[in-house]
Scaffold this motif. Structure first.
Motif, PDB file in Angstrom:
ATOM      1  N   LEU A   1       0.852  -1.174   0.000  1.00  0.00           N
ATOM      2  CA  LEU A   1       0.000   0.000   0.000  1.00  0.00           C
ATOM      3  C   LEU A   1       0.895   1.233   0.000  1.00  0.00           C
ATOM      4  CD1 LEU A   1      -2.724  -1.143   2.560  1.00  0.00           C
ATOM      5  CD2 LEU A   1      -2.607  -1.512   0.083  1.00  0.00           C
ATOM      6  N   ASP A   2       0.994   1.862  -1.169  1.00  0.00           N
ATOM      7  CA  ASP A   2       1.966   2.923  -1.410  1.00  0.00           C
ATOM      8  C   ASP A   2       1.238   4.257  -1.545  1.00  0.00           C
ATOM      9  OD1 ASP A   2       4.180   4.390  -2.088  1.00  0.00           O
ATOM     10  OD2 ASP A   2       4.374   3.563  -4.113  1.00  0.00           O
ATOM     11  N   PRO A   3       1.320   5.129  -0.546  1.00  0.00           N
ATOM     12  CA  PRO A   3       0.565   6.389  -0.606  1.00  0.00           C
ATOM     13  C   PRO A   3       1.202   7.408  -1.538  1.00  0.00           C
ATOM     14  CG  PRO A   3       1.898   6.328   1.375  1.00  0.00           C
ATOM     15  CD  PRO A   3       2.073   4.983   0.710  1.00  0.00           C
TER      16      PRO A   3
ATOM     17  N   SER B   1      -4.127   7.880   8.124  1.00  0.00           N
ATOM     18  CA  SER B   1      -5.471   7.322   8.309  1.00  0.00           C
ATOM     19  C   SER B   1      -6.024   6.751   7.002  1.00  0.00           C
ATOM     20  CB  SER B   1      -6.417   8.381   8.875  1.00  0.00           C
ATOM     21  OG  SER B   1      -6.587   9.446   7.956  1.00  0.00           O
ATOM     22  N   GLN B   2      -5.694   7.366   5.875  1.00  0.00           N
ATOM     23  CA  GLN B   2      -6.164   6.867   4.590  1.00  0.00           C
ATOM     24  C   GLN B   2      -5.480   5.552   4.228  1.00  0.00           C
ATOM     25  OE1 GLN B   2      -6.309   9.834   1.498  1.00  0.00           O
ATOM     26  NE2 GLN B   2      -6.378   8.347  -0.152  1.00  0.00           N
ATOM     27  N   ILE B   3      -4.209   5.445   4.572  1.00  0.00           N
ATOM     28  CA  ILE B   3      -3.485   4.195   4.333  1.00  0.00           C
ATOM     29  C   ILE B   3      -4.091   3.077   5.185  1.00  0.00           C
ATOM     30  CG2 ILE B   3      -1.215   3.093   4.347  1.00  0.00           C
ATOM     31  CD1 ILE B   3      -0.028   5.979   4.379  1.00  0.00           C
ATOM     32  N   VAL B   4      -4.383   3.386   6.441  1.00  0.00           N
ATOM     33  CA  VAL B   4      -4.985   2.404   7.349  1.00  0.00           C
ATOM     34  C   VAL B   4      -6.355   1.963   6.845  1.00  0.00           C
ATOM     35  CG1 VAL B   4      -5.947   2.103   9.661  1.00  0.00           C
ATOM     36  CG2 VAL B   4      -3.687   3.148   9.370  1.00  0.00           C
TER      37      VAL B   4
ATOM     38  N   ARG C   1       6.530   5.124   4.392  1.00  0.00           N
ATOM     39  CA  ARG C   1       5.238   5.768   4.605  1.00  0.00           C
ATOM     40  C   ARG C   1       4.060   4.807   4.489  1.00  0.00           C
ATOM     41  NH1 ARG C   1       3.707   9.210   0.783  1.00  0.00           N
ATOM     42  NH2 ARG C   1       2.309  10.274   2.217  1.00  0.00           N
ATOM     43  N   GLY C   2       4.283   3.612   3.981  1.00  0.00           N
ATOM     44  CA  GLY C   2       3.183   2.735   3.651  1.00  0.00           C
ATOM     45  C   GLY C   2       3.000   1.545   4.579  1.00  0.00           C
ATOM     46  N   ILE C   3       2.158   0.621   4.121  1.00  0.00           N
ATOM     47  CA  ILE C   3       1.883  -0.622   4.831  1.00  0.00           C
ATOM     48  C   ILE C   3       2.036  -1.775   3.846  1.00  0.00           C
ATOM     49  CG2 ILE C   3       0.045  -2.031   5.884  1.00  0.00           C
ATOM     50  CD1 ILE C   3      -1.059   0.480   7.177  1.00  0.00           C
ATOM     51  N   HIS C   4       2.653  -2.845   4.292  1.00  0.00           N
ATOM     52  CA  HIS C   4       2.690  -4.098   3.545  1.00  0.00           C
ATOM     53  C   HIS C   4       1.752  -5.094   4.208  1.00  0.00           C
ATOM     54  CE1 HIS C   4       7.135  -3.210   2.243  1.00  0.00           C
ATOM     55  NE2 HIS C   4       6.268  -2.490   1.562  1.00  0.00           N
TER      56      HIS C   4
ATOM     57  N   GLU D   1      -4.466  11.853  -5.266  1.00  0.00           N
ATOM     58  CA  GLU D   1      -4.050  11.716  -3.869  1.00  0.00           C
ATOM     59  C   GLU D   1      -4.760  10.508  -3.264  1.00  0.00           C
ATOM     60  OE1 GLU D   1      -4.470  15.498  -1.965  1.00  0.00           O
ATOM     61  OE2 GLU D   1      -3.114  16.480  -3.375  1.00  0.00           O
ATOM     62  N   SER D   2      -4.223   9.344  -3.596  1.00  0.00           N
ATOM     63  CA  SER D   2      -4.825   8.079  -3.178  1.00  0.00           C
ATOM     64  C   SER D   2      -3.720   7.112  -2.770  1.00  0.00           C
ATOM     65  CB  SER D   2      -5.654   7.488  -4.327  1.00  0.00           C
ATOM     66  OG  SER D   2      -4.814   7.237  -5.443  1.00  0.00           O
ATOM     67  N   VAL D   3      -4.139   5.940  -2.313  1.00  0.00           N
ATOM     68  CA  VAL D   3      -3.195   4.883  -1.946  1.00  0.00           C
ATOM     69  C   VAL D   3      -3.123   3.897  -3.108  1.00  0.00           C
ATOM     70  CG1 VAL D   3      -2.668   3.017  -0.341  1.00  0.00           C
ATOM     71  CG2 VAL D   3      -3.713   5.136   0.504  1.00  0.00           C
TER      72      VAL D   3
END
Length: 415
Positions: free
Chosen positions: A140-142, A149-152, A177-180, A224-226
């Motif tokens: 998840l690459d912002p 909060s948007q990434i979450v 900055r992201g989540i895997h 401006e999205s993930v």
């Protein structure tokens, strides 16, 4: 005897002697973390780090000049590797091959660090079966301007999709900055099928969360999205695995989380200095990942239901390459990230009125993989700039050629 050899430290790790050269060398100046500190960090989380990277061929991402200089990527294992380092020969789409390192124990972790590696970059396959991935990777690459909060929120949509197709996702901070989200799968599908499954998941997440997430491959079309980066599942790709140290000033760590932590914790909390105590107290939140092996049948059925992904228009470029539908201009191509930022600042100095109209996601600085290192391309999307105020495409402020002097195998002489 050179100073580096004079101060080398020999560690006995699981019955293997590992030589650590320049152990007092400062790698992260801000927290004062030395090379030996990094070795000790990996030893403190060894079981968790090996759960993510052990038994897999890996690309060595080496920082011989420190975190402020560009690393280089080494696919081939050094010839003088110790006998506790296994190898596996990978064949790439371009027709090349490389005998890559495979670590299986804590001594291997220490040896990798001594080469100047910070993060661990394993392939999603085991050394025993190089053609069938056993891990689906959701990155998840912002885009710029996207907050945590948007990434979450996107992560929880991805979890919902995974649950609907009978798969279990294991989240971790990317260390940036992201989540895997990692998903163990049975090694029954080839890379093409795994990438299709990942692309299908990305499309479904974007369908369920329009405006929040995107599966658009072209960066200038994401807004401006993930971005749910499905291409991290392509054959040649690797990602930083669990407990990897990232080359950021605070020595941040890509840290496994429980789903109950995802909303409340932040990436900057997890560093070389804080993660060992967390690990000692809580253990590894991904300890059960290998017990949740699933099937891609559900995602592949969904792929059939969704139909082929829409292909972006290519336009009529004389060279046959895709032409963006966005008003893009290229500013620079540079060897280093700092040079790319300097080039961007120079363009801003020249065009302050246009810059004032840009949105965060309109500035595109892309790390591009060269033959053994990363170079940077700087572009600006002028979609939010009034048409009569859009600067034209100008001569590049910097024009680095990453292939200058490169000799391609099999190329005719004189070319």
């Amino acid at each position: 005897m050179t100073p580096a050899k004079a101060e080398a430290e020999i560690l006995d790790i699981g019955g293997h002697e590992v030589r650590i050269s320049s152990p007092t060398k400062i790698v992260f100046p801000e927290p004062g973390v030395t090379k030996l500190d990094i070795v000790r960090y990996y030893l403190s989380v060894a079981d968790g780090a090996l759960r993510g990277a052990g038994g897999r061929p890996m690309v060595l991402k080496r920082f011989p000049k420190g975190i402020d200089a560009e690393p280089f990527f080494q696919k081939r294992v050094p010839e003088n590797h110790p006998d506790f380092i296994d190898t596996a020969t990978l064949h790439y789409a371009r027709g090349t091959s490389a005998e890559e390192a495979v670590i299986r124990d804590a001594a291997g972790l220490a040896w990798i660090v001594n080469l100047g590696c910070l993060d661990l970059n394993p392939h999603p396959v085991r050394a025993e079966d190089l053609d069938h991935p056993d891990e689906l990777r959701i990155d998840l690459d912002p885009m710029p301007g996207v907050d945590w909060s948007q990434i979450v929120d996107t992560a929880f949509v991805a979890r919902e999709v995974l649950d609907d197709v009978g798969l279990v996702g294991w989240p971790k901070t990317s260390g940036s900055r992201g989540i895997h989200i990692l998903v163990r799968i049975a090694p029954q599908w080839d890379f093409r099928q795994v990438r299709l499954a990942a692309e299908t998941l990305a499309r479904e997440v974007a369908n369920r969360a329009p405006g929040l997430a995107t599966a658009q491959w072209w960066k200038e079309e994401r807004g401006e999205s993930v971005f749910v980066d499905f291409n991290q599942n392509a054959k040649d790709r690797t990602v930083a695995s669990a407990y990897s140290i990232r080359p950021l000033p605070d020595a941040r760590v890509s840290t496994p989380l429980g789903w109950d932590e995802v909303r409340s914790r932040r990436p900057e909390e997890f560093t070389v200095l804080t993660v060992p105590a967390r690990y000692a107290e809580l253990g590894d939140p991904h300890a059960g990942i290998d017990e949740t092996v699933g099937t891609l049948d559900g995602l592949l059925r969904l792929a059939e239901e969704l139909g082929p992904a829409e292909k972006p228009p290519r336009g009529g470029g004389a060279d046959g390459r895709r032409q963006s539908t966005m008003p893009l201009i290229e500013i620079a191509r540079t060897k280093t990230k700092s040079e790319s930022i300097a080039a961007l600042q120079e363009w801003i100095r020249r065009h302050p009125a246009a810059n004032a109209q840009l949105h965060p996601a309109d500035v595109l600085i892309d790390g591009m993989r060269g033959s053994s290192s990363v170079w940077y391309r700087v572009r600006v999307n002028l979609q939010h700039v009034a048409e009569d105020e859009r600067p034209p495409q100008e001569e590049l402020i910097a024009d680095y050629d990453p292939w200058e002097g490169k000799v391609w195998p099999g190329a005719p002489s004189g070319r």
